[in-house]
Design an enzyme around this catalytic site. Sequence first.
Site, mmCIF file in Angstrom:
data_model
loop_
_atom_site.group_PDB
_atom_site.id
_atom_site.type_symbol
_atom_site.label_atom_id
_atom_site.label_comp_id
_atom_site.label_asym_id
_atom_site.label_seq_id
_atom_site.Cartn_x
_atom_site.Cartn_y
_atom_site.Cartn_z
ATOM 1 N N LYS B 12 0.855 -1.156 0.055
ATOM 2 C CA LYS B 12 -0.003 -0.205 -0.046
ATOM 3 C C LYS B 12 0.855 1.128 -0.083
ATOM 4 C CE LYS B 12 -4.151 -0.157 0.793
ATOM 5 N NZ LYS B 12 -5.008 -0.740 -0.262
ATOM 6 N N THR B 57 -2.870 -5.494 0.530
ATOM 7 C CA THR B 57 -2.098 -4.386 0.807
ATOM 8 C C THR B 57 -3.203 -3.286 1.908
ATOM 9 O OG1 THR B 57 -3.750 -3.337 -1.025
ATOM 10 C CG2 THR B 57 -1.478 -4.294 -1.397
ATOM 11 N N HIS B 259 17.423 27.932 -14.714
ATOM 12 C CA HIS B 259 18.049 29.122 -15.326
ATOM 13 C C HIS B 259 17.289 30.467 -15.083
ATOM 14 C CE1 HIS B 259 20.363 25.975 -17.507
ATOM 15 N NE2 HIS B 259 19.254 25.629 -18.201
#
Lengths: 307, 307, 307, 307
Positions: B12, B57, B259
């Site tokens: 999970k 899960t 940049h």
Amino acid sequence: MPTILGQNQYGKAENRVVRITRDGDTHHIKDLNVSVALSGDMDDVHYSGSNANVLPTDTTKNTVFAFAKEHGIESAEQFGIHLARHFVSSQEPIEVARIRIEEYAWERIATSDGNSKFIGADEVKHSFVRKGQETRTTQITFDGEKWEVISGLKDLTVMNSTNSEFWGYVKDRYTTLKEAYDRILATDVSARWRYNWTDDEQRMPNWEKSYEQARKHMLQAFAETYSLSLQQTLYQMGSRIINSRSEIDEIRFSLPNNHHFLVDLEPFGLKNDNEVYFAADRPYGLIEATVLRDGVEPKIPVDLTNL
Amino acid sequence: MPTILGQNQYGKAENRVVRITRDGDTHHIKDLNVSVALSGDMDDVHYSGSNANVLPTDTTKNTVFAFAKEHGIESAEQFGIHLARHFVSSQEPIEVARIRIEEYAWERIATSDGNSKFIGADEVKHSFVRKGQETRTTQITFDGEKWEVISGLKDLTVMNSTNSEFWGYVKDRYTTLKEAYDRILATDVSARWRYNWTDDEQRMPNWEKSYEQARKHMLQAFAETYSLSLQQTLYQMGSRIINSRSEIDEIRFSLPNNHHFLVDLEPFGLKNDNEVYFAADRPYGLIEATVLRDGVEPKIPVDLTNL
Amino acid sequence: MPTILGQNQYGKAENRVVRITRDGDTHHIKDLNVSVALSGDMDDVHYSGSNANVLPTDTTKNTVFAFAKEHGIESAEQFGIHLARHFVSSQEPIEVARIRIEEYAWERIATSDGNSKFIGADEVKHSFVRKGQETRTTQITFDGEKWEVISGLKDLTVMNSTNSEFWGYVKDRYTTLKEAYDRILATDVSARWRYNWTDDEQRMPNWEKSYEQARKHMLQAFAETYSLSLQQTLYQMGSRIINSRSEIDEIRFSLPNNHHFLVDLEPFGLKNDNEVYFAADRPYGLIEATVLRDGVEPKIPVDLTNL
Amino acid sequence: MPTILGQNQYGKAENRVVRITRDGDTHHIKDLNVSVALSGDMDDVHYSGSNANVLPTDTTKNTVFAFAKEHGIESAEQFGIHLARHFVSSQEPIEVARIRIEEYAWERIATSDGNSKFIGADEVKHSFVRKGQETRTTQITFDGEKWEVISGLKDLTVMNSTNSEFWGYVKDRYTTLKEAYDRILATDVSARWRYNWTDDEQRMPNWEKSYEQARKHMLQAFAETYSLSLQQTLYQMGSRIINSRSEIDEIRFSLPNNHHFLVDLEPFGLKNDNEVYFAADRPYGLIEATVLRDGVEPKIPVDLTNL
């Protein structure tokens, strides 16, 4: 012609300008995201495509960067005022300029803590780390005569781990919620406040100090309110600002209720004594309201806090 | 059967657990996002759909919340160690457990500044504002015998407004870049460092202190390095950590070159003396490298910093 | 020197190039996001800041745009091959080039449906709407001798509203999940498949057709599999591709289990006969696995599907 | 009391409801994100924290899911009408209900193409792939007497690769833009249109057909307009809808100008004959306007398209 043009505006959005000011070795940063929206005599460009009245959005972008040099950036509000005045006063067809700005805060990287003996003993004064936390916002509108300044912030996430209750509410056929006598109260503050400065003849507020104080009062009201509802906390936050700052007449909040659900640990033989919470994403409560000085007319658009 | 199963794992992901600890009126928060990945004898579930070896899960999610109560959350690393040990030692088919955790930092809302006279003079000790800035990360892997702990951070945005140059590079047919002798250097630091603690017999590092110190050294190296390339700065940042923290053997960085282009103001009759920059989004330079203690074997996957 | 440099790479990431090809009035679009990563003899730039071996990332950006003109963009894979070959063969210090590309699909706006009588009867052949749905990906790696091409897709969201069960799993102290005999199965497919083309002497696959076919087989396997676990469905999806496409030897999936929870309507006196579901955000199950042709060596990095 | 409460509303936002309808083996999906906002006699909850008039946001969530069963989801608009009517008519203190809905479209996975011989010859009728492309939206407002329905869409990305010019504009001191006689025109359409259905006595539009037709006319107008400005294209798109659909009186657009800059390839000895473009992120032009039937009063809030 059976269809007509209604309200319209145009400009360059999200100009990301960074302005460095050098005071000897000590540098200062202003980091803004500036959006320009112009309106006025623009029927022709919509009906026929004639651009005779259109200052290109590219030019509005250039102006943002040029003004960062020519006027500097004292504050987001002051910078927006320079821009709005320029567009309205220099271009005949433009009647209203609205400048929206987001500001990202930076703080200095500390280097002179005595532990940093690797390179030199000197403090570095040109190094910064972005502060994270809230984004500061402002919106400047100018129609050639009057100013409207609506500043605020968004994405300031706060939490009280106690002193919040929720009970005594309406129950209908679809109500299953259990009353809560000690819950977490958490939200991402989105707030917009309107200054009562509207005229060049008035004395302009100290925008930087006003922001800092409004933010502080709002946070303290959040912390100090024993809350029976997020609406009550919202009202206290707004009221504290109006009462503390005479330059602010109105404030609108959009406060999601960031649910923290107490996890049921009984299936595992454990007692959850307000210790373990599941922080949920969606759905969330959403509380929105305006708080204003008695006697003033509300002017902040209801949907503005969603921006 | 012409196709076969290769490496696989399941669990999970993104369990958002908030743990409150109450020390009288003073509350403490741990705010984590925990992902569980288990692997082992899982051929059958892929080939035939038999879940006989599969711990759901959903159960791994429950375990995360239950452990927050049973063991508390001393640090993300310690919490991950509890979880990984549990899954590998309690379930026969599970051979390896990998726990990934993100941690979000909170700081207290200051209320006792003397200005906050509205409600009471007392300091509030249960009110917090999310710190923003970087997300702290850790990844704990356990195979029943050895531990691997890779901690780090992401989204820590930093900037030097001077002391950065870039020149003397290769020029080919497609090169148009002008050399720079004073530029902005800015990046969002994504870093993962590997601890040399691998065994329950070894003394465990102080995870909280180690994180704080690694972060500090990294920031100071960024600030104090006079940079001829982002690669050089990266190496200094990594080297500083390895040299300062004996518990860390290896570090990998992924550093975008954010940049900031100097805006050409000459068309407007203005001179831009390293004052006004355009902060670009894309494309960006991307510099990635591993720095490690001489003699140790690199183990941090090359792609891990992208996670 | 107690610290050393490990694996490193650099380049310009996320160059957004759009290439228009005009075939009379009929236009064609290729819309790519291209990232360049170069590695080789780069010790000096890290240790001393010497850029003598460094082709600037700005140059790699220019090369992407220039190659879009010089070579056109027949497919993302072919374009990446041109770029990788160029960097490795033209620059002595560069030993390996890795080009990652995302591709966004567009489809034509239909105008000749007979209803569109406003302007003209002619079909417009230069108007497009972005297809949405999945992002196509590829990664080309070249070391001067051998090629590795790993293509795939991400964010392809699929759902079966029946023919999915989940039961017969391990139950421990923390298990509370109820067995399910008819549930929704939904996921966002992230897949990367490796071609067995590695050498200029081999015949190159038809990249466009291969993508289209791999996608189709994967979707059909998802639709046609009666699923006892998401792992089983994953294996069927991978196996179908390996069995159908001889040019593909290996595929790795990362499949979140997008939970759709049946809403309990009994408190309102209603029966929910698999009709009303809550689509949850977090946490989610996460199933990851490699499927490969028997006898071949797995080479797709375990973490690649997270990119 | 020097501060007062202004406009306020509350409710549960982003309820993710998926409704499956089974017509034998053939399944149908409706996938919505529903947000409820209620307003009325709510002074007390703000001033004192009394929740006596407050129907919990949790109840509004339950109502969304219960109504998906009780009324089904014929269309997003019809579903919102059921909800808004319920809140206003069943709760005395609630005077206005506003329901906002996003809808995500799905299409069937094709399985009966003759190539899919692996499992069976039958077409699968319960398997879907999310369509991607635009998100459909609607906003229903009911005050107990009158209805306002504002529907629309967002994130529909379109591009014309020719038939777009931009010249003849105003030039001031900050203008550097070159005139363009053949450029790419691309935008992400965000549109909101208002229906003139306001009363239960009127015949209700066919919401599904109306959406499909409005979308089609808008796309065709985009494709078929030879554009001298994005404003002109916007007006044509709105005008086409008003002229084609008598049930729609007003439409507002927010159209970013997604700049595609022609790349200068001359430094590399190449000519760029409208073939290679750089797709920029920020800044972008932003064009917003309302188009309405002559004689009707505009009611769509200026900021609504930003939501």
